[in-house]
Design a protein around this motif. Structure first.
Motif, short mmCIF file in Angstrom:
data_model
loop_
_atom_site.label_atom_id
_atom_site.label_comp_id
_atom_site.label_asym_id
_atom_site.label_seq_id
_atom_site.Cartn_x
_atom_site.Cartn_y
_atom_site.Cartn_z
N THR A 191 0.85 -1.21 0.00
CA THR A 191 0.00 0.00 0.00
C THR A 191 0.88 1.25 0.00
O THR A 191 2.03 1.21 0.40
CB THR A 191 -0.89 0.02 1.27
OG1 THR A 191 -0.05 -0.06 2.41
CG2 THR A 191 -1.85 -1.14 1.27
N SER A 192 0.27 2.36 -0.39
CA SER A 192 0.90 3.68 -0.24
C SER A 192 2.29 3.83 -0.83
O SER A 192 3.26 4.11 -0.12
CB SER A 192 1.00 4.07 1.24
OG SER A 192 -0.13 3.78 1.94
N ILE A 225 -5.06 12.54 -1.25
CA ILE A 225 -5.83 13.61 -0.61
C ILE A 225 -4.93 14.28 0.42
O ILE A 225 -4.23 13.58 1.18
CB ILE A 225 -7.10 13.02 0.06
CG1 ILE A 225 -7.98 12.37 -1.01
CG2 ILE A 225 -7.88 14.09 0.82
CD1 ILE A 225 -9.02 11.42 -0.46
N CYS A 227 -4.27 15.24 3.34
CA CYS A 227 -4.68 15.15 4.74
C CYS A 227 -4.16 13.83 5.31
O CYS A 227 -4.02 12.86 4.56
CB CYS A 227 -6.21 15.15 4.80
SG CYS A 227 -6.91 15.07 6.44
N THR A 232 -6.93 4.10 8.04
CA THR A 232 -7.09 3.79 6.61
C THR A 232 -6.51 2.41 6.27
O THR A 232 -7.03 1.74 5.38
CB THR A 232 -6.41 4.87 5.75
OG1 THR A 232 -5.16 5.21 6.33
CG2 THR A 232 -7.27 6.11 5.66
N GLY A 233 -5.45 2.01 6.97
CA GLY A 233 -4.90 0.68 6.73
C GLY A 233 -5.93 -0.39 7.11
O GLY A 233 -6.12 -1.38 6.39
N LEU A 280 -10.33 0.68 -3.49
CA LEU A 280 -9.83 2.05 -3.63
C LEU A 280 -10.95 3.01 -4.03
O LEU A 280 -10.95 4.17 -3.61
CB LEU A 280 -8.69 2.09 -4.65
CG LEU A 280 -7.43 1.35 -4.20
CD1 LEU A 280 -6.38 1.32 -5.30
CD2 LEU A 280 -6.83 1.99 -2.94
N LYS A 391 -0.60 12.51 2.30
CA LYS A 391 -1.30 11.83 3.38
C LYS A 391 -0.85 12.30 4.76
O LYS A 391 -1.61 12.32 5.69
CB LYS A 391 -1.04 10.34 3.19
CG LYS A 391 -1.48 9.45 4.28
CD LYS A 391 -1.15 8.05 3.88
CE LYS A 391 -0.91 7.20 5.03
NZ LYS A 391 -1.41 6.52 5.89
N1 LIG Z 1 -4.26 10.93 2.10
C1 LIG Z 1 -4.72 9.90 1.40
N2 LIG Z 1 -5.15 10.10 0.14
C2 LIG Z 1 -5.64 9.09 -0.59
N3 LIG Z 1 -5.73 7.83 -0.16
C3 LIG Z 1 -5.32 7.56 1.09
C4 LIG Z 1 -4.79 8.57 1.92
N4 LIG Z 1 -4.45 8.00 3.10
C5 LIG Z 1 -4.74 6.70 3.00
N5 LIG Z 1 -5.26 6.42 1.79
C6 LIG Z 1 -5.73 5.11 1.33
O1 LIG Z 1 -5.58 4.18 2.37
C7 LIG Z 1 -4.84 3.04 1.93
C8 LIG Z 1 -4.05 2.50 3.10
O2 LIG Z 1 -3.08 3.44 3.41
P1 LIG Z 1 -2.22 3.47 4.71
O3 LIG Z 1 -3.07 3.87 5.84
O4 LIG Z 1 -1.01 4.25 4.41
O5 LIG Z 1 -1.84 1.95 4.87
P2 LIG Z 1 -0.87 1.30 5.92
O6 LIG Z 1 -1.57 1.42 7.23
O7 LIG Z 1 -0.75 -0.08 5.41
O8 LIG Z 1 0.40 2.11 5.89
C9 LIG Z 1 -4.01 3.55 0.77
O9 LIG Z 1 -3.73 2.53 -0.15
C10 LIG Z 1 -4.95 4.58 0.16
O10 LIG Z 1 -5.90 3.94 -0.67
#
Ligand SMILES: Nc1ncnc2c1ncn2[C@@H]1O[C@H](COP(=O)(O)OP(=O)(O)O)[C@@H](O)[C@H]1O
Ligand SMILES: Cc1ncc(COP(=O)(O)O)c(C=O)c1O
Length: 412
Positions: A191-192, A225, A227, A232-233, A280, A391
């Motif tokens: 991810t990310s 986005i 912010c 989100t994970g 997504l 992010k």
């Molecule tokens: N600021 C953001 N803008 C767009 N998508 C985001 C953002 N933050 C998180 N996501 C979404 O959340 C998913 C998981 O992200 P993240 O929380 O970084 O995962 P992890 O906890 O595995 O590091 C990303 O693949 C993306 O789809």
């Protein structure tokens, strides 16, 4: 909007954190999966008042014995007929090990029937080059990999697990290849990912191994986005449970070991890729709506200082308000979970894209809420939500935590 379940009957054991207020860990994941029709049994690894992005919280961590006891309790009453195990944050090497024992026990129980049990492992260890668990957790996770069906590491976690430094798309491919081959992991989503030539994009890169464990890699780009969100994970993982189950049912792979597609299925046509497109699509809408609501809420903080901001600890109060305003508005967006946008498509992976380079820590430089930017200020931070990607914009402080200086890590 139809309220029919999205998935065939699916019983999930979800092992992750619980918070009293807000939406992270199981508090997020259970809601998402239940909304889409799964039965969810939640086994909580920590019980905190709120997520650690607030920089202060109260609560307790479960011990490995407590976790094992709860699982034994389920077993003695024949309540372990789980189709899917979803595991997220566990607070220590011992509790990660307990997660592994539970997973192996469930796997063994279902070994007579191919495809009847699937483990999605989110190996929560750190982000942006920093660990937020102790170092002894890393080898324990490496040991668990051979039993997982799908892992969801971020870029840093993929590096730790594969022991491959990821500095380019080709080294990312190498890491994925390594994880498939060495640990026999059928499915991976990283991810990310931030590509330097696409500063306003966040990418995910996924792969389902062929029968010789060679990778089939796809990529999906979504707009970043501006912010930082917490949870989100967990939201991503929970949606993946549902959408993968749906895609695998559609592809008639439910009775195939680890739900792996035949070798002739192309990367971008994999059930994993189809599932990720929907995941997504939902995430983007929910996070965009959250950002909109948060901006509106924070407008009240602009202009002349209010009573709250005049107080002695105004910096802390402002931080707490901002963090609260960014809680993911998932309960207000249940329709977007059920009916995702389908604007972002999986495409075949091109390792030469973007000159091949990936920025290891951070990604594009952005102006942060506190006006700080640049790598120098990240040094010595310990791990809190770091600035760097879009992010991370609102959450990097560039200062030692003034609220609870005993918290070097994002999660305690
Ligand atoms: N600021 C953001 N803008 C767009 N998508 C985001 C953002 N933050 C998180 N996501 C979404 O959340 C998913 C998981 O992200 P993240 O929380 O970084 O995962 P992890 O906890 O595995 O590091 C990303 O693949 C993306 O789809
Ligand atoms: C206790 C706890 N669990 C889970 C999470 C969610 O992490 P993520 O944003 O990676 O989903 C957080 C985030 O702050 C947390 O504090």
């Amino acid at each position: 909007m139809s309220l029919d379940p999205v998935v065939p009957e699916t019983c999930v054991l979800a092992i992750a954190s619980h918070v009293v207020y807000g939406y992270v860990g199981n508090t997020m994941a259970a809601l998402v999966m239940q909304t889409l029709g799964c039965d969810v049994a939640a086994l909580n690894t920590v019980q905190y008042s709120n997520h650690t992005g607030y920089r202060q919280w109260k609560g307790t961590k479960a011990s490995s014995k407590e976790m094992q006891d709860l699982y034994t309790g389920l077993k003695q009453s024949y309540l372990t007929n789980f189709d899917v195990l979803l595991t997220g944050y566990a607070p220590s090497a011992e509790t990660v090990d307990a997660v592994g024992s539970i997973a192996r026990d469930l796997k063994l129980k279902s070994s007579m029937k191919a495809g009847s049990f699937f483990w999605i492992l989110d190996p929560v260890m750190g982000d942006q080059g920093k660990l937020y668990v102790s170092e002894d957790v890393v080898p324990v996770y490496r040991n668990l990999l051979r039993d997982a069906d799908l892992i969801l590491p971020n870029q840093f976690e993929a590096e730790l697990l594969s022991e491959t430094k990821i500095t380019s798309l080709s080294s990312l491919k190498e890491a994925i290849t390594q994880l498939h081959k060495t640990h026999r992991i059928p499915h991976i989503i990283v991810t990310s990912i931030n590509l330097p030539d696409k500063p306003s994009t966040m990418s995910i890169i996924g792969s389902t191994a062929r029968s010789d464990f060679s990778p089939r890699i796809f990529k999906i780009d979504v707009p970043a986005i501006d912010c930082f969100f917490s949870g989100t994970g967990d939201m991503f993982a929970a949606l993946t449970v549902v959408r993968l189950r749906e895609a695998v049912t559609h592809a008639d792979l439910n009775n195939t070991k680890s739900w792996v597609s035949p070798n002739d299925v192309k990367a971008e046509d994999l059930p994993l890729a189809k599932a990720a497109e929907k995941v997504l699509g939902s995430m983007h809408t929910v996070l965009s709506k959250t950002k909109e609501a948060r901006d509106k809420e924070l407008e009240g903080m602009a202009g002349p200082l209010g009573v709250m901001e005049k107080e002695k600890d105004s910096e802390k109060r402002t931080w707490l308000r901002k963090t609260k305003a960014a809680e993911v508005k998932v309960v207000r967006c249940l329709g977007d979970l059920r009916e995702p946008r389908l604007d972002w498509k999986a495409e075949a992976f091109d390792e030469n894209e973007g000159g091949g380079a990936i920025e290891h820590v951070g990604g594009p430089k952005v102006e942060r809420a506190d006006g700080a930017n640049g790598a120098g200020e990240r040094e010595g931070l310990g791990m809190q939500h770091l600035a760097g990607t879009g992010k991370r914009l609102e959450n990097g402080h560039g200062k030692k935590d003034s609220v609870d200086s005993t918290l070097p890590h994002r999660r305690a």
